[in-house]
Design a protein around this motif. Structure first.
Motif, PDB file in Angstrom:
ATOM      1  N   SER A  72     -22.701  33.679  15.335  1.00  0.00           N
ATOM      2  CA  SER A  72     -21.412  33.108  15.727  1.00  0.00           C
ATOM      3  C   SER A  72     -20.254  33.962  15.229  1.00  0.00           C
ATOM      4  O   SER A  72     -19.233  34.099  15.919  1.00  0.00           O
ATOM      5  CB  SER A  72     -21.284  31.672  15.204  1.00  0.00           C
ATOM      6  OG  SER A  72     -21.340  31.641  13.797  1.00  0.00           O
ATOM      7  N   THR A  73     -20.393  34.541  14.048  1.00  0.00           N
ATOM      8  CA  THR A  73     -19.342  35.423  13.530  1.00  0.00           C
ATOM      9  C   THR A  73     -19.167  36.628  14.440  1.00  0.00           C
ATOM     10  O   THR A  73     -18.036  37.050  14.728  1.00  0.00           O
ATOM     11  CB  THR A  73     -19.684  35.895  12.101  1.00  0.00           C
ATOM     12  OG1 THR A  73     -19.832  34.764  11.247  1.00  0.00           O
ATOM     13  CG2 THR A  73     -18.586  36.798  11.549  1.00  0.00           C
ATOM     14  N   VAL A  74     -20.284  37.179  14.915  1.00  0.00           N
ATOM     15  CA  VAL A  74     -20.218  38.319  15.838  1.00  0.00           C
ATOM     16  C   VAL A  74     -19.520  37.920  17.138  1.00  0.00           C
ATOM     17  O   VAL A  74     -18.670  38.657  17.656  1.00  0.00           O
ATOM     18  CB  VAL A  74     -21.633  38.863  16.122  1.00  0.00           C
ATOM     19  CG1 VAL A  74     -21.593  39.910  17.245  1.00  0.00           C
ATOM     20  CG2 VAL A  74     -22.233  39.475  14.863  1.00  0.00           C
ATOM     21  N   ILE A  75     -19.848  36.733  17.668  1.00  0.00           N
ATOM     22  CA  ILE A  75     -19.215  36.264  18.912  1.00  0.00           C
ATOM     23  C   ILE A  75     -17.701  36.146  18.732  1.00  0.00           C
ATOM     24  O   ILE A  75     -16.914  36.614  19.570  1.00  0.00           O
ATOM     25  CB  ILE A  75     -19.805  34.905  19.344  1.00  0.00           C
ATOM     26  CG1 ILE A  75     -21.256  35.066  19.788  1.00  0.00           C
ATOM     27  CG2 ILE A  75     -18.975  34.284  20.480  1.00  0.00           C
ATOM     28  CD1 ILE A  75     -21.953  33.745  20.095  1.00  0.00           C
ATOM     29  N   VAL A  81     -11.500  41.060  19.164  1.00  0.00           N
ATOM     30  CA  VAL A  81     -11.197  42.426  19.593  1.00  0.00           C
ATOM     31  C   VAL A  81     -10.268  42.399  20.801  1.00  0.00           C
ATOM     32  O   VAL A  81      -9.240  43.087  20.847  1.00  0.00           O
ATOM     33  CB  VAL A  81     -12.493  43.201  19.913  1.00  0.00           C
ATOM     34  CG1 VAL A  81     -12.172  44.537  20.591  1.00  0.00           C
ATOM     35  CG2 VAL A  81     -13.295  43.446  18.645  1.00  0.00           C
ATOM     36  N   GLY A  82     -10.625  41.612  21.812  1.00  0.00           N
ATOM     37  CA  GLY A  82      -9.773  41.502  22.989  1.00  0.00           C
ATOM     38  C   GLY A  82      -8.474  40.780  22.695  1.00  0.00           C
ATOM     39  O   GLY A  82      -7.399  41.157  23.193  1.00  0.00           O
ATOM     40  N   SER A 402     -10.306  34.884  26.836  1.00  0.00           N
ATOM     41  CA  SER A 402     -11.165  36.041  27.075  1.00  0.00           C
ATOM     42  C   SER A 402     -11.049  36.515  28.522  1.00  0.00           C
ATOM     43  O   SER A 402     -10.971  37.723  28.794  1.00  0.00           O
ATOM     44  CB  SER A 402     -12.623  35.681  26.758  1.00  0.00           C
ATOM     45  OG  SER A 402     -12.783  35.379  25.394  1.00  0.00           O
ATOM     46  N   ILE A 403     -11.058  35.577  29.452  1.00  0.00           N
ATOM     47  CA  ILE A 403     -10.913  35.928  30.868  1.00  0.00           C
ATOM     48  C   ILE A 403      -9.549  36.567  31.116  1.00  0.00           C
ATOM     49  O   ILE A 403      -9.432  37.548  31.872  1.00  0.00           O
ATOM     50  CB  ILE A 403     -11.102  34.682  31.752  1.00  0.00           C
ATOM     51  CG1 ILE A 403     -12.540  34.153  31.624  1.00  0.00           C
ATOM     52  CG2 ILE A 403     -10.782  34.991  33.213  1.00  0.00           C
ATOM     53  CD1 ILE A 403     -12.763  32.817  32.311  1.00  0.00           C
ATOM     54  N   ALA A 404      -8.507  36.044  30.464  1.00  0.00           N
ATOM     55  CA  ALA A 404      -7.166  36.595  30.628  1.00  0.00           C
ATOM     56  C   ALA A 404      -7.098  38.037  30.127  1.00  0.00           C
ATOM     57  O   ALA A 404      -6.435  38.886  30.736  1.00  0.00           O
ATOM     58  CB  ALA A 404      -6.160  35.721  29.878  1.00  0.00           C
ATOM     59  N   VAL A 405      -7.762  38.315  29.010  1.00  0.00           N
ATOM     60  CA  VAL A 405      -7.791  39.686  28.470  1.00  0.00           C
ATOM     61  C   VAL A 405      -8.419  40.630  29.490  1.00  0.00           C
ATOM     62  O   VAL A 405      -7.880  41.708  29.790  1.00  0.00           O
ATOM     63  CB  VAL A 405      -8.577  39.727  27.143  1.00  0.00           C
ATOM     64  CG1 VAL A 405      -8.846  41.171  26.723  1.00  0.00           C
ATOM     65  CG2 VAL A 405      -7.806  39.006  26.049  1.00  0.00           C
ATOM     66  N   LEU A 406      -9.564  40.233  30.042  1.00  0.00           N
ATOM     67  CA  LEU A 406     -10.243  41.065  31.022  1.00  0.00           C
ATOM     68  C   LEU A 406      -9.390  41.284  32.267  1.00  0.00           C
ATOM     69  O   LEU A 406      -9.298  42.401  32.791  1.00  0.00           O
ATOM     70  CB  LEU A 406     -11.584  40.423  31.406  1.00  0.00           C
ATOM     71  CG  LEU A 406     -12.623  40.320  30.282  1.00  0.00           C
ATOM     72  CD1 LEU A 406     -13.815  39.482  30.745  1.00  0.00           C
ATOM     73  CD2 LEU A 406     -13.085  41.700  29.852  1.00  0.00           C
ATOM     74  N   ALA A 425     -10.829  46.663  25.615  1.00  0.00           N
ATOM     75  CA  ALA A 425     -10.307  46.009  26.820  1.00  0.00           C
ATOM     76  C   ALA A 425     -11.364  45.234  27.593  1.00  0.00           C
ATOM     77  O   ALA A 425     -11.071  44.174  28.156  1.00  0.00           O
ATOM     78  CB  ALA A 425      -9.666  47.050  27.737  1.00  0.00           C
ATOM     79  N   PHE A 426     -12.612  45.740  27.610  1.00  0.00           N
ATOM     80  CA  PHE A 426     -13.610  45.150  28.488  1.00  0.00           C
ATOM     81  C   PHE A 426     -14.940  44.801  27.819  1.00  0.00           C
ATOM     82  O   PHE A 426     -15.433  43.686  27.977  1.00  0.00           O
ATOM     83  CB  PHE A 426     -13.879  46.101  29.668  1.00  0.00           C
ATOM     84  CG  PHE A 426     -12.666  46.441  30.465  1.00  0.00           C
ATOM     85  CD1 PHE A 426     -12.025  45.476  31.231  1.00  0.00           C
ATOM     86  CD2 PHE A 426     -12.142  47.724  30.440  1.00  0.00           C
ATOM     87  CE1 PHE A 426     -10.882  45.780  31.959  1.00  0.00           C
ATOM     88  CE2 PHE A 426     -11.005  48.043  31.171  1.00  0.00           C
ATOM     89  CZ  PHE A 426     -10.370  47.074  31.933  1.00  0.00           C
ATOM     90  N   VAL A 427     -15.506  45.740  27.080  1.00  0.00           N
ATOM     91  CA  VAL A 427     -16.867  45.540  26.579  1.00  0.00           C
ATOM     92  C   VAL A 427     -16.934  44.400  25.561  1.00  0.00           C
ATOM     93  O   VAL A 427     -17.695  43.438  25.730  1.00  0.00           O
ATOM     94  CB  VAL A 427     -17.424  46.842  25.965  1.00  0.00           C
ATOM     95  CG1 VAL A 427     -18.833  46.588  25.405  1.00  0.00           C
ATOM     96  CG2 VAL A 427     -17.454  47.955  27.003  1.00  0.00           C
ATOM     97  N   ALA A 428     -16.134  44.506  24.481  1.00  0.00           N
ATOM     98  CA  ALA A 428     -16.174  43.484  23.430  1.00  0.00           C
ATOM     99  C   ALA A 428     -15.792  42.099  23.949  1.00  0.00           C
ATOM    100  O   ALA A 428     -16.530  41.128  23.742  1.00  0.00           O
ATOM    101  CB  ALA A 428     -15.284  43.893  22.255  1.00  0.00           C
TER     102      ALA A 428
END
Length: 485
Positions: A72-75, A81-82, A402-406, A425-428
């Motif tokens: 969960s910390t990784v998620i 990041v984004g 998250s969707i808004a960042v992408l 911008a995209f991967v993370a």
């Protein structure tokens, strides 16, 4: 950096002039650690170790639960990041809805502004049920009269309301002291367990694949993700932070990493204190007694009393944090003409959102009165029903952000203006979005259980959030003067 912001859109001149008036500006000197204190206090570390952690052990994946906190910390870090990559393009406070609006448009942004407001407000109100019962049990254990939980809740309410009237620096100082206390006692327990070797040796479930995937790891992930609620509030305090473009990203990463390490280590130590062979059984039989029992065994009666006191102060710190968050949502929405403009005036002396804080207090007081008059159980009804709203709402906000960042960076890339790395911008954010979508699926699947086993209440939770989204989006669609900046 200024060119980047100008290219992404700027606020209308009239709005910028109004916001430049000194008495309309929030003031504070929050640095990285000041914001971290507020955010981590909202997460209520001691409350998590005493609440969701035993549930994650008992009905989740047992001794493998600490590893789920790593996941969960990784998620959450991938989400961050984004989130922080978009921060320079969102020059004003407003947190999630400003970010969502930047990527998905003004109408959608204001729809989620109302989702955020009801989510944080209901969570603030919900915790009053916990602190009411917690204070009742605490003082009764010392031989004092068994006073109704509502009285204790109103006492906490009066203190929170008073602190909310003043500059954020006062709340930061109070939260700092309370947070240090609750973290210190848990770390003392962790150290005592680790140095003693635990009841059956230190737990190995955290590194045993068969234990990590045993039981219901999906349900364990649900409890782990819920334990991070509050970290995203770093951006809410933008106007009260020193050098926000530097402070907010650092505070976000620091808060997530510290919370994640704390939860992982403390959960592992708690399991070790009980023993791998007994942890699941005891967590299922008496989840609320797991932490106190381990504390009394390893830190003695004094340690137990300290934990009982700090559990209540931890809940108070959580309420104060969310009160400050709600007040700033109301303040910012008022400066953007959604609510009456007067609520967007900061106190001339304290630089605080005193009127917005007052409105929040009125709503909370009414909700507490309703809970008391209808004789709702403070935990199984008052807390559980309201917390269900915030759980779904805040997780949905993370997904929308998250969707808004992408979407935002996809437009920048098409225009040849992508200034950040593909990773940021995209991967993370894309990988983080997958984890969050799995989490919301688990939350909705188990929502009836989270709201006291009632399917109608679960449906009502979702319907309420949809209604608030429609209300916010409808206001923005009908009124062109309602702006995101």
């Amino acid at each position: 950096m200024s060119n980047q912001i100008e290219q992404s859109g700027s606020a209308p001149a009239a709005v910028a002039t109004a916001d430049d008036r000194p008495h309309r500006k929030l003031r504070g000197t929050l640095g990285v650690w000041g914001i971290v204190f507020v955010v981590v206090a909202a997460a209520s570390p001691l409350g998590v170790i005493g609440g969701p952690v035993p549930l994650g052990i008992g009905i989740g994946n047992g001794t493998g639960f600490p590893a789920i906190f790593v996941v969960s910390t990784v998620i959450i870090l991938l989400f961050a990041v984004g989130f922080t990559a978009l921060t320079p393009y969102v020059p004003d406070a407003g947190a999630f809805y400003s970010y969502i609006g930047k990527g998905l448009g003004r109408v959608t942004g204001f729809g989620f502004a109302f989702v955020a407001l009801i989510s944080y407000l209901t969570l603030e109100i919900a915790v009053y049920g916990l602190i009411g019962q917690g204070a009742q049990a605490l003082f009764s254990s010392y031989g004092l009269p068994n006073i109704h939980w509502g009285i204790w809740a109103f006492i906490a309410f009066l203190i929170v309301t008073a602190l909310g009237h003043f500059n954020i620096d006062l709340s930061r100082n109070v939260l700092g002291v309370l947070l240090i206390g609750e973290v210190a006692i848990v770390l003392a327990l962790d150290a005592a367990v680790i140095f003693s070797g635990g009841r059956e040796g230190l737990s190995t479930g955290i590194v045993t694949p068969s234990e990590i995937v045993s039981g219901a790891p999906g349900l364990a992930l649900l409890f782990a993700i819920l334990s991070f609620i509050g970290f995203e509030a770093t951006a809410v305090f933008r106007d009260e932070a020193r050098d926000p473009l530097r402070t907010i990203p650092k505070a976000t990463y620091l808060a997530v990493i510290l919370i994640g390490i704390f939860y992982t280590v403390s959960t592992w130590a708690l399991i070790s204190a009980v023993g791998d062979s007994k942890a699941v059984e005891q967590a299922q039989a008496d989840p609320s007694g797991l932490l106190p029992g381990a504390t009394e065994q390893y830190l003695g009666a004094v340690g137990l009393h300290i934990v009982q006191v700090l559990f209540v102060t931890s809940l108070f710190a959580c309420i104060l944090s969310f009160h400050n968050i709600v007040a700033r949502y109301v303040f910012t929405l008022s400066t953007r003409k959604v609510f009456p403009a007067q609520l967007g005036d900061a106190h001339e002396r304290h630089g605080s959102p005193h009127l917005a804080s007052g409105i929040d207090a009125v709503v909370v007081a009414v909700a507490l009165l309703v809970g008391v008059l209808f004789k709702l159980d403070p935990v199984t009804q008052f807390y559980t029903w309201l917390a269900g709203i915030s759980t779904v709402g805040i997780t949905t906000l993370l997904i929308a952000t998250s969707i808004a960042v992408l979407a935002f960076f996809a437009r920048r890339k098409r225009a040849g203006q992508l200034e950040v790395s593909t990773w940021r911008a995209f991967v993370a954010p894309g990988i983080g979005l997958v984890g969050l979508l799995i989490s919301i699926g688990l939350i909705l699947q188990n929502l009836p259980t989270l709201v006291g086993g009632s399917t109608p209440i679960a449906i009502g939770v979702v319907a309420l959030l949809v209604a608030f989204f429609a209300l916010g989006a409808g206001i923005a669609a009908r009124r062109s003067d309602v702006t995101l900046e």
